[in-house]
Scaffold this motif. Structure first.
Motif: not given
Length: 150
Positions: A142-149
């Motif tokens: 989920x942190x990779x997704x947040x980072x992409x956002x």
């Protein structure tokens, strides 16, 4: 005397209470988690250490990602998953699927450095980790997704 009996009861209940918990919990604060997933055209490394996360998309390591603080809520969730992890069994976990053998999925692994020892899983399909680490790995991702956002 009544004081001695009371003292003995308190002492025994503390002693028995401690021995019931048996195994000590893993302490995420002193661990480093490293989740890596890659194919020929895709690379992602997520590193978690002391309530900070870095997400790297650069295989060469030249691009230095910025560390972000993990929210208390997310950290608490990670701590809960990590506490119950059997570190010694990581390398023997079996991957539930084998898409990575036919280029259908990125090859992933989880590495944990804890108390000067390194524990690592065998490779598994990115997005489909072994059941024993599924909640932890899904949360890490989920942190990779947040980072992409951002």
């Amino acid at each position: 005397t009544i004081h001695m009996k009371l003292f003995t009861m308190i002492f025994l209940s503390l002693f028995v209470g401690k021995s019931c918990t048996g195994q000590t919990k893993n302490d995420l604060k002193t661990a480093v988690l490293e989740y890596t997933a890659n194919t020929r055209g895709f690379y992602q490394k997520i590193q978690i250490q002391d309530q900070m996360v870095t997400v790297s998309k650069d295989r060469s390591g030249i691009d230095k990602p910025e560390a972000m603080k993990i929210s208390d809520k997310d950290w608490k969730e990670l701590v809960g998953y990590f506490e119950t992890l059997n570190l010694d069994s990581l390398e023997t976990l079996k991957a539930p699927t084998e898409k990575r053998f036919h280029d259908g999925a990125a090859i992933a692994s989880l590495k944990v450095t804890y108390k000067d020892k390194t524990y690592q899983t065998a490779a598994f399909d990115h997005g489909n980790p072994p059941e024993a680490i599924k909640k932890l790995v899904d949360k890490i991702n989920t942190f990779a997704k947040k980072n992409n956002d951002n």
